[in-house]
Design an enzyme around this catalytic site. Structure first.
Site, PDB file in Angstrom:
ATOM      1  N   ASP A 148      42.832  53.127  15.021  1.00 63.02           N
ATOM      2  CA  ASP A 148      43.055  53.450  13.540  1.00 63.02           C
ATOM      3  C   ASP A 148      43.415  52.769  12.250  1.00 63.02           C
ATOM      4  O   ASP A 148      43.173  52.088  10.991  1.00 63.02           O
ATOM      5  CB  ASP A 148      44.268  54.828  13.879  1.00 63.02           C
ATOM      6  N   VAL A 180      42.503  57.733  10.088  1.00 65.18           N
ATOM      7  CA  VAL A 180      41.223  58.005  10.093  1.00 65.18           C
ATOM      8  C   VAL A 180      41.106  58.315  11.357  1.00 65.18           C
ATOM      9  O   VAL A 180      39.766  58.263  11.577  1.00 65.18           O
ATOM     10  CB  VAL A 180      41.389  56.049   9.926  1.00 65.18           C
ATOM     11  N   ASP A 181      41.665  58.508  12.852  1.00 60.86           N
ATOM     12  CA  ASP A 181      41.684  59.063  14.183  1.00 60.86           C
ATOM     13  C   ASP A 181      41.207  60.300  13.536  1.00 60.86           C
ATOM     14  O   ASP A 181      40.274  60.843  14.587  1.00 60.86           O
ATOM     15  CB  ASP A 181      42.661  58.599  14.345  1.00 60.86           C
ATOM     16  N   VAL A 182      41.974  60.934  12.749  1.00 61.49           N
ATOM     17  CA  VAL A 182      41.958  62.638  13.148  1.00 61.49           C
ATOM     18  C   VAL A 182      41.006  62.738  12.375  1.00 61.49           C
ATOM     19  O   VAL A 182      40.275  64.344  12.378  1.00 61.49           O
ATOM     20  CB  VAL A 182      43.857  62.800  12.308  1.00 61.49           C
ATOM     21  N   GLY A 185      37.751  62.442  14.251  1.00 58.19           N
ATOM     22  CA  GLY A 185      37.846  63.855  15.114  1.00 58.19           C
ATOM     23  C   GLY A 185      36.945  65.022  14.260  1.00 58.19           C
ATOM     24  O   GLY A 185      36.377  65.607  15.043  1.00 58.19           O
TER      25      GLY A 185
END
Length: 394
Positions: A148, A180-182, A185
């Site tokens: 991220d 960015v990761d969230v 997802g």
């Protein structure tokens, strides 16, 4: 109710860390059966991302990291070593009966074991196969890994986040959570749901290619559009908004607040509350465009004005006049807030070993949700008979 929307859908979760598990947790919250496949010794990397940890209530050595808890509730954990032929065979059997497979390995890794989309499509043409990678399935950087933090910088987010040059603490700054990761997802969740809907019409699955870099670029939103329209790079402006003013943090006599003026009428109301109606008549500040152009001068006036009153004085007057504002809460204050409590955002699941597991309600689901299922211990549902039962459940 949405918590049963995906009943009957089986998800094979080969993902780790945050982006993939965030997606599969969403699917579990919506009623899907999610089987999380983990390495027999290490499990998901985030099992060791602590402290803090939630220790076992029974005094055993079992524990769950808070990080792992945040994105793995409602899943079954099965330990399979796909580096061994028997492990590959187990995964193939699980994939044969799955609706969705989610993986976030480097491009080409699963192909070496015959677990790539083309191989699994041959045995299950209805399979929706989601690949989450740093750079996507093709292109000059497709084989490179990335986290991220890398994409917050590479995608442009950090270039305009932070204090401006010449200010204390100036320089690029990442967000305090892996945004960015969230967001990846969440995009992945939407893609899976759309693919399931499309499969109803076509009867066929597909390969979904979601890249963290793509998401990071998309997250620039209005800042990306600002650049594309003007050709000018957005600059770091601290807590100020690039397109609205005044829209930032101000220090009162005893603390901070967020002033969020979204139009000229709200600005006029704010000026009345502040005892400075002349500001709303000043040609420089009558329109939002003018306030952006002359923000340096306006900020100096407001920065001197806010410390003349307490935060409570300001906010009570703002509420009475309909001026948008917001507090800056600690986590303790967040979960103690009456609106957060009314919305039942703090939830508790119960695990037979770790006892009560505190979590946050999925905002897609309504308040008063069904009891949440806790995140699993490593390999909690492992065993040849368990795997066989999962695979043969249809």
């Amino acid at each position: 109710m949405l918590h049963r929307a995906l009943e009957g859908i089986r998800v094979l979760d080969l993902s780790r860390i945050l982006a993939g598990p965030w997606c599969t947790q969403n699917l579990a919250d919506l009623g899907a059966e999610v089987v999380k496949v983990e390495h027999p010794q290490r499990g998901d990397d985030t099992r060791g991302w602590g402290p803090p940890y939630l220790d076992a209530a029974d005094g055993s050595d079992a524990r769950l990291s808070a990080y792992f808890i945040s994105c793995n509730r409602g899943k079954q954990s099965v330990c399979i070593d796909y580096g061994q032929p028997e492990g590959v065979a187990q995964l193939l059997e699980l994939a044969r009966h799955a609706d969705v497979l989610v993986e976030n390995y480097k491009v080409g890794t699963l192909k070496r074991y015959g677990l790539d989309y083309a191989s699994l499509k041959a045995i299950n043409p209805r399979l929706i196969y989601l690949s989450i990678t740093g750079f996507g399935q093709d292109g000059p950087m497709a084989d490179k890994p990335g986290y991220d933090y890398v994409f917050q910088g590479m995608g442009g987010l950090m270039s305009y986040t932070g204090q401006p040059d010449g200010s204390p603490g100036a320089g690029p700054l990442r967000t305090g959570v892996a945004v960015v990761d969230v967001s990846t997802g969440m995009y992945a969740t939407s893609a899976v749901l759309a693919a399931l809907f499309q499969r109803q019409q076509t009867g066929e699955g597909q390969h979904l290619d979601i890249a963290l870099l793509d998401v990071a670029v998309a997250l620039n939103a209005n800042q990306g559009a600002n650049y594309l329209v003007s050709g000018k790079n957005p600059q770091r402006t601290g807590n100020a908004h690039p397109n609205c003013a005044p829209y930032e943090v101000f220090r009162c006599a005893d603390g901070y607040l967020i002033l969020a003026i979204g139009n000229d009428t709200q600005f006029a109301r704010f000026c009345d509350v502040a005892g400075r109606p002349d500001l709303a008549q000043d040609p420089r500040y009558v329109t939002n465009s003018g306030r952006i152009e002359h923000l340096t001068e306006l900020r100096k006036v407001l920065t001197a004005l806010f410390p003349t009153r307490s935060r409570a004085d300001w906010t009570s007057a703002f509420d009475a006049a309909g001026v948008p504002w917001g507090p800056i809460h600690t986590m303790e204050e967040v979960f103690a807030h009456p609106q957060v409590q009314h919305r039942q955002l703090r939830q508790v699941a119960t695990h037979p070993v770790t006892g009560e597991v505190p979590m946050v309600r999925n905002p897609m689901l309504p308040a008063n949700p069904q009891p949440l299922k806790p995140p699993p211990l490593l390999g909690e549902h492992t065993g040849v008979t368990a795997v066989a039962a999962i695979a043969a459940a249809r």
